[in-house]
Motif scaffolding. Structure first.
Motif, PDB file in Angstrom:
ATOM      1  N   GLY A   7      19.388  -3.073 -32.541  1.00  0.00           N
ATOM      2  CA  GLY A   7      19.325  -4.436 -32.037  1.00  0.00           C
ATOM      3  C   GLY A   7      20.673  -5.110 -32.143  1.00  0.00           C
ATOM      4  N   ALA A   8      20.789  -6.287 -31.572  1.00  0.00           N
ATOM      5  CA  ALA A   8      22.067  -7.002 -31.593  1.00  0.00           C
ATOM      6  C   ALA A   8      22.432  -7.472 -32.996  1.00  0.00           C
ATOM      7  CB  ALA A   8      22.004  -8.188 -30.640  1.00  0.00           C
ATOM      8  N   THR A   9      21.445  -7.611 -33.866  1.00  0.00           N
ATOM      9  CA  THR A   9      21.700  -8.071 -35.229  1.00  0.00           C
ATOM     10  C   THR A   9      21.533  -6.959 -36.255  1.00  0.00           C
ATOM     11  OG1 THR A   9      20.958 -10.302 -34.672  1.00  0.00           O
ATOM     12  CG2 THR A   9      20.990  -9.722 -37.011  1.00  0.00           C
ATOM     13  N   LYS A  10      20.507  -6.123 -36.090  1.00  0.00           N
ATOM     14  CA  LYS A  10      20.168  -5.138 -37.117  1.00  0.00           C
ATOM     15  C   LYS A  10      19.815  -3.806 -36.476  1.00  0.00           C
ATOM     16  CE  LYS A  10      17.560  -6.743 -40.346  1.00  0.00           C
ATOM     17  NZ  LYS A  10      16.350  -7.298 -41.008  1.00  0.00           N
ATOM     18  N   THR A  11      20.173  -2.722 -37.156  1.00  0.00           N
ATOM     19  CA  THR A  11      19.782  -1.373 -36.739  1.00  0.00           C
ATOM     20  C   THR A  11      18.864  -0.784 -37.804  1.00  0.00           C
ATOM     21  OG1 THR A  11      21.801  -0.971 -35.465  1.00  0.00           O
ATOM     22  CG2 THR A  11      20.602   0.967 -36.256  1.00  0.00           C
ATOM     23  N   ARG A  12      17.695  -0.307 -37.377  1.00  0.00           N
ATOM     24  CA  ARG A  12      16.728   0.266 -38.309  1.00  0.00           C
ATOM     25  C   ARG A  12      16.470   1.733 -37.954  1.00  0.00           C
ATOM     26  NH1 ARG A  12      13.092  -3.321 -38.066  1.00  0.00           N
ATOM     27  NH2 ARG A  12      13.547  -4.309 -40.072  1.00  0.00           N
ATOM     28  N   THR A  39      13.204  19.277 -34.187  1.00  0.00           N
ATOM     29  CA  THR A  39      13.910  18.107 -34.725  1.00  0.00           C
ATOM     30  C   THR A  39      14.549  17.349 -33.569  1.00  0.00           C
ATOM     31  OG1 THR A  39      14.339  19.119 -36.880  1.00  0.00           O
ATOM     32  CG2 THR A  39      15.816  17.351 -36.201  1.00  0.00           C
ATOM     33  N   ILE A  40      14.420  16.025 -33.578  1.00  0.00           N
ATOM     34  CA  ILE A  40      14.938  15.220 -32.470  1.00  0.00           C
ATOM     35  C   ILE A  40      15.253  13.811 -32.957  1.00  0.00           C
ATOM     36  CG2 ILE A  40      12.624  14.494 -31.743  1.00  0.00           C
ATOM     37  CD1 ILE A  40      13.595  14.716 -28.834  1.00  0.00           C
ATOM     38  N   ILE A  41      16.255  13.191 -32.358  1.00  0.00           N
ATOM     39  CA  ILE A  41      16.613  11.798 -32.629  1.00  0.00           C
ATOM     40  C   ILE A  41      16.288  10.982 -31.385  1.00  0.00           C
ATOM     41  CG2 ILE A  41      18.496  10.182 -33.121  1.00  0.00           C
ATOM     42  CD1 ILE A  41      19.887  12.429 -34.649  1.00  0.00           C
ATOM     43  N   ALA A  42      15.515   9.915 -31.548  1.00  0.00           N
ATOM     44  CA  ALA A  42      15.146   9.036 -30.434  1.00  0.00           C
ATOM     45  C   ALA A  42      15.730   7.659 -30.687  1.00  0.00           C
ATOM     46  CB  ALA A  42      13.633   8.962 -30.300  1.00  0.00           C
ATOM     47  N   ILE A  43      16.643   7.241 -29.809  1.00  0.00           N
ATOM     48  CA  ILE A  43      17.333   5.958 -29.958  1.00  0.00           C
ATOM     49  C   ILE A  43      16.801   4.959 -28.938  1.00  0.00           C
ATOM     50  CG2 ILE A  43      19.569   4.775 -29.908  1.00  0.00           C
ATOM     51  CD1 ILE A  43      20.900   7.451 -30.494  1.00  0.00           C
ATOM     52  N   ALA A  44      16.482   3.772 -29.398  1.00  0.00           N
ATOM     53  CA  ALA A  44      16.117   2.650 -28.533  1.00  0.00           C
ATOM     54  C   ALA A  44      17.128   1.547 -28.795  1.00  0.00           C
ATOM     55  CB  ALA A  44      14.708   2.173 -28.843  1.00  0.00           C
ATOM     56  N   SER A  45      17.918   1.214 -27.787  1.00  0.00           N
ATOM     57  CA  SER A  45      19.025   0.282 -27.999  1.00  0.00           C
ATOM     58  C   SER A  45      18.950  -0.917 -27.068  1.00  0.00           C
ATOM     59  CB  SER A  45      20.366   0.996 -27.784  1.00  0.00           C
ATOM     60  OG  SER A  45      21.452   0.088 -27.913  1.00  0.00           O
ATOM     61  N   THR A  46      19.441  -2.035 -27.570  1.00  0.00           N
ATOM     62  CA  THR A  46      19.653  -3.182 -26.702  1.00  0.00           C
ATOM     63  C   THR A  46      20.666  -2.807 -25.632  1.00  0.00           C
ATOM     64  OG1 THR A  46      20.389  -5.497 -26.668  1.00  0.00           O
ATOM     65  CG2 THR A  46      21.453  -4.075 -28.258  1.00  0.00           C
ATOM     66  N   GLY A  47      20.515  -3.356 -24.441  1.00  0.00           N
ATOM     67  CA  GLY A  47      21.456  -3.067 -23.366  1.00  0.00           C
ATOM     68  C   GLY A  47      20.854  -2.204 -22.274  1.00  0.00           C
ATOM     69  N   GLN A  48      21.673  -1.840 -21.308  1.00  0.00           N
ATOM     70  CA  GLN A  48      21.267  -1.018 -20.173  1.00  0.00           C
ATOM     71  C   GLN A  48      21.734   0.418 -20.384  1.00  0.00           C
ATOM     72  OE1 GLN A  48      19.494  -1.977 -17.211  1.00  0.00           O
ATOM     73  NE2 GLN A  48      19.026  -3.719 -18.517  1.00  0.00           N
ATOM     74  N   THR A  49      20.854   1.367 -20.094  1.00  0.00           N
ATOM     75  CA  THR A  49      21.204   2.769 -20.302  1.00  0.00           C
ATOM     76  C   THR A  49      20.720   3.633 -19.141  1.00  0.00           C
ATOM     77  OG1 THR A  49      20.940   4.682 -21.757  1.00  0.00           O
ATOM     78  CG2 THR A  49      19.104   3.124 -21.667  1.00  0.00           C
ATOM     79  N   ASP A  50      21.442   4.726 -18.904  1.00  0.00           N
ATOM     80  CA  ASP A  50      21.014   5.716 -17.911  1.00  0.00           C
ATOM     81  C   ASP A  50      20.475   6.971 -18.589  1.00  0.00           C
ATOM     82  OD1 ASP A  50      23.278   6.915 -18.930  1.00  0.00           O
ATOM     83  OD2 ASP A  50      24.409   6.894 -17.060  1.00  0.00           O
ATOM     84  N   GLY A  51      20.244   6.882 -19.891  1.00  0.00           N
ATOM     85  CA  GLY A  51      19.766   8.033 -20.648  1.00  0.00           C
ATOM     86  C   GLY A  51      20.859   8.721 -21.439  1.00  0.00           C
ATOM     87  N   THR A  59      24.656   7.089 -21.298  1.00  0.00           N
ATOM     88  CA  THR A  59      25.581   6.005 -21.619  1.00  0.00           C
ATOM     89  C   THR A  59      24.811   4.708 -21.873  1.00  0.00           C
ATOM     90  OG1 THR A  59      25.890   5.375 -19.302  1.00  0.00           O
ATOM     91  CG2 THR A  59      27.378   7.049 -20.208  1.00  0.00           C
ATOM     92  N   ILE A  60      25.448   3.819 -22.609  1.00  0.00           N
ATOM     93  CA  ILE A  60      24.842   2.522 -22.919  1.00  0.00           C
ATOM     94  C   ILE A  60      25.857   1.422 -22.657  1.00  0.00           C
ATOM     95  CG2 ILE A  60      25.470   2.728 -25.362  1.00  0.00           C
ATOM     96  CD1 ILE A  60      22.205   1.123 -24.216  1.00  0.00           C
ATOM     97  N   THR A  61      25.408   0.352 -22.021  1.00  0.00           N
ATOM     98  CA  THR A  61      26.227  -0.833 -21.813  1.00  0.00           C
ATOM     99  C   THR A  61      25.524  -2.009 -22.464  1.00  0.00           C
ATOM    100  OG1 THR A  61      27.200  -0.041 -19.745  1.00  0.00           O
ATOM    101  CG2 THR A  61      27.203  -2.418 -20.110  1.00  0.00           C
ATOM    102  N   SER A  62      26.166  -2.589 -23.469  1.00  0.00           N
ATOM    103  CA  SER A  62      25.567  -3.696 -24.215  1.00  0.00           C
ATOM    104  C   SER A  62      26.665  -4.675 -24.620  1.00  0.00           C
ATOM    105  CB  SER A  62      24.840  -3.183 -25.459  1.00  0.00           C
ATOM    106  OG  SER A  62      24.364  -4.261 -26.229  1.00  0.00           O
ATOM    107  N   PRO A  63      26.792  -5.799 -23.902  1.00  0.00           N
ATOM    108  CA  PRO A  63      27.827  -6.777 -24.253  1.00  0.00           C
ATOM    109  C   PRO A  63      27.715  -7.282 -25.689  1.00  0.00           C
ATOM    110  CG  PRO A  63      26.915  -7.254 -22.085  1.00  0.00           C
ATOM    111  CD  PRO A  63      26.053  -6.187 -22.690  1.00  0.00           C
ATOM    112  N   SER A  64      26.495  -7.361 -26.225  1.00  0.00           N
ATOM    113  CA  SER A  64      26.334  -7.898 -27.574  1.00  0.00           C
ATOM    114  C   SER A  64      26.934  -6.977 -28.635  1.00  0.00           C
ATOM    115  CB  SER A  64      24.851  -8.133 -27.874  1.00  0.00           C
ATOM    116  OG  SER A  64      24.123  -6.930 -27.814  1.00  0.00           O
ATOM    117  N   ILE A  65      27.033  -5.676 -28.329  1.00  0.00           N
ATOM    118  CA  ILE A  65      27.633  -4.731 -29.272  1.00  0.00           C
ATOM    119  C   ILE A  65      29.047  -4.354 -28.853  1.00  0.00           C
ATOM    120  CG2 ILE A  65      27.372  -2.423 -30.301  1.00  0.00           C
ATOM    121  CD1 ILE A  65      24.397  -2.680 -29.992  1.00  0.00           C
TER     122      ILE A  65
END
Length: 282
Positions: free
Chosen positions: A10-15, A70-82, A84-90
């Protein structure tokens, strides 16, 4: 036995929350947590990636190398194509987060999606029919749409927090009016310090209602679930919110069921479901 590491950026915290990969999808909404940690999200892309990877290596060493279960699943603020990620807040601008992390972890499988879309999966887990709108109210406002149990492909990039609304003869985005950040700017107090019966909550309910009243005639959800940090205070403003929407909405959207999700783990549990599907679980 394999593991799934879910990461809610998230823009404030990562869990980060770890689960057993032997789970079924039906077990995901109430699955036992194997481990968790969180940190303040840095607003510089390289610093954020460095803290992200160091935290994984120090706290979840089993993800250092590739394993079939074993797998890592990331859910991030911003726009993603799977990837790359674009997030002005970060500060990310087409940052290749998925491939960079997978390469650093010796080919560990990584999947990446938007936090609003993944949060919708978690919020509506187990509901296979109808249209569900998930609204995450935190630092900003995001969301996702579930249709008949699956994330909507047409609304994959929805930015509901950017919806423009009239406020005292000028237009503002919904998140400028109703996000957690907007709440603090307007009232100068943290939400947890304000008593239940304070009129602030009725006024804040009106700010949330403005966006829902504008969106629901177009999106036509059968149910709305509020998530994000401000969902923690849903009992303080829910009755006012329901009454304002009922009094001001178009007929068929005036009485949509409105509830709150678990503000802490909804996105992580949604990421768990997405990861289990990626592993071919049912």
């Amino acid at each position: 036995m394999g593991s799934i590491l879910t990461i809610d950026i998230g823009a404030t915290k990562t869990r980060m929350v770890e689960f057993d990969s032997s789970l079924s999808i039906d077990e995901a909404p109430s699955a036992k947590i194997s481990g968790e940690t969180e940190f303040h999200t840095p607003h510089h892309p390289n610093e954020c990636f460095e803290i992200l990877t160091n935290t994984i290596l120090q706290n979840f060493p089993e993800f250092r190398e590739h394993s079939d279960d074993t797998i890592i699943a990331i859910a991030s603020t911003g726009q993603t194509d799977g990837n790359t990620i674009t997030s002005p807040s970060i500060g990310w601008d087409n940052y290749p987060l998925r491939d960079s992390l997978s390469e650093l972890l010796s080919g560990t499988r990584v999947i990446l999606d938007n936090d609003g879309r993944v949060g919708a999966v978690g919020a509506f887990a187990g509901k296979q029919a109808g249209r569900g709108l998930y609204v995450a109210i935190g630092t900003g406002i995001g969301g996702g749409m579930i249709i008949n149990g699956e994330p909507s492909s047409d609304l994959v990039g929805m930015e509901i927090g950017k919806t423009r609304l009239m406020d005292r003869h000028e237009t503002k985005s919904w998140e400028e009016l109703a996000s957690g950040s907007a709440f603090y700017r307007k009232y100068g107090r943290l939400a947890q310090t304000i008593p239940d019966n304070n009129p602030i909550w009725h006024e804040y309910a009106g700010s949330i209602a403005k966006g829902l009243i504008a969106l629901t005639p177009t999106l036509r959800p059968d149910e709305v679930i509020i998530g994000g940090a401000m969902a923690e205070f849903f009992p303080k403003y829910s009755q006012s919110l329901i009454e304002i929407i009922a009094a001001n909405s178009w007929g068929l959207t005036a009485h949509i069921p409105l509830t709150a999700a678990d503000p802490k783990y909804t996105v992580n549990r949604g990421a768990l479901i997405v990861a289990l599907r990626e592993l071919g679980k049912s």
